[in-house]
Design a protein around this motif. Sequence first.
Motif, PDB file in Angstrom:
ATOM      1  N   HIS A 127       0.832  -1.268   0.134  1.00 37.51           N
ATOM      2  CA  HIS A 127      -0.137  -0.061  -0.026  1.00 37.51           C
ATOM      3  C   HIS A 127       1.004   1.364  -0.008  1.00 37.51           C
ATOM      4  CE1 HIS A 127      -3.276  -2.642   0.820  1.00 37.51           C
ATOM      5  NE2 HIS A 127      -2.605  -3.283   1.714  1.00 37.51           N
ATOM      6  N   ARG A 128       0.836   1.842  -1.108  1.00 34.12           N
ATOM      7  CA  ARG A 128       1.449   3.293  -0.980  1.00 34.12           C
ATOM      8  C   ARG A 128       0.571   4.267  -0.489  1.00 34.12           C
ATOM      9  NH1 ARG A 128       1.060   7.020  -5.749  1.00 34.12           N
ATOM     10  NH2 ARG A 128       0.168   5.179  -6.680  1.00 34.12           N
ATOM     11  N   LEU A 129       1.282   4.740   0.658  1.00 31.20           N
ATOM     12  CA  LEU A 129       0.731   5.903   1.536  1.00 31.20           C
ATOM     13  C   LEU A 129       0.934   7.195   1.201  1.00 31.20           C
ATOM     14  CD1 LEU A 129       1.275   3.853   4.863  1.00 31.20           C
ATOM     15  CD2 LEU A 129      -0.659   3.758   3.394  1.00 31.20           C
ATOM     16  N   VAL A 130       2.168   7.380   1.004  1.00 32.34           N
ATOM     17  CA  VAL A 130       2.515   8.904   0.353  1.00 32.34           C
ATOM     18  C   VAL A 130       3.555   8.864  -0.852  1.00 32.34           C
ATOM     19  CG1 VAL A 130       3.918  10.994   1.202  1.00 32.34           C
ATOM     20  CG2 VAL A 130       2.372   9.754   2.747  1.00 32.34           C
ATOM     21  N   GLY A 131       3.450   9.856  -1.569  1.00 24.98           N
ATOM     22  CA  GLY A 131       4.430  10.030  -2.794  1.00 24.98           C
ATOM     23  C   GLY A 131       4.221   9.226  -3.908  1.00 24.98           C
ATOM     24  N   PRO A 132       5.238   9.215  -4.838  1.00 21.55           N
ATOM     25  CA  PRO A 132       5.085   8.776  -6.271  1.00 21.55           C
ATOM     26  C   PRO A 132       5.450   7.241  -6.058  1.00 21.55           C
ATOM     27  CG  PRO A 132       6.768  10.375  -6.094  1.00 21.55           C
ATOM     28  CD  PRO A 132       6.259  10.179  -4.969  1.00 21.55           C
ATOM     29  N   GLU A 133       4.900   6.510  -7.106  1.00 20.38           N
ATOM     30  CA  GLU A 133       4.929   4.945  -6.960  1.00 20.38           C
ATOM     31  C   GLU A 133       6.527   4.640  -7.256  1.00 20.38           C
ATOM     32  OE1 GLU A 133       3.222   1.020  -9.280  1.00 20.38           O
ATOM     33  OE2 GLU A 133       2.425   3.114  -9.888  1.00 20.38           O
TER      34      GLU A 133
END
Length: 98
Positions: A62-68
């Motif tokens: 799970h990306r929570l913050v920022g670019p991938e």
Amino acid sequence: MTQRVCLTLVWNCETIKQAQPAVTRLVKQLQKEDPGLWHSIWCHCNDSFGNNIFIKGLHRWHRLVGPEFVREPLLDQGWFYFNPLTFRQGNMDGFDIL
């Protein structure tokens, strides 16, 4: 070079919902402490037994913050793109055998 951190928090849970609200509070605090440090912050849900840092399954990330992707230059050869899924744990004893 970005000189910023792509952080992965490995949480002992099956789903991101089970990590709430603690993971959200932690991410907010990290960003508050040093907002320019973080490229991105991810959560990996790992409720498995054993010593594996990550377990299989895209639904665990799970990306929570920022670019991938982190983008880093390759000495006038173009760009290298990566995300936390490219992490590999070094095994120095195993490397010596190879």
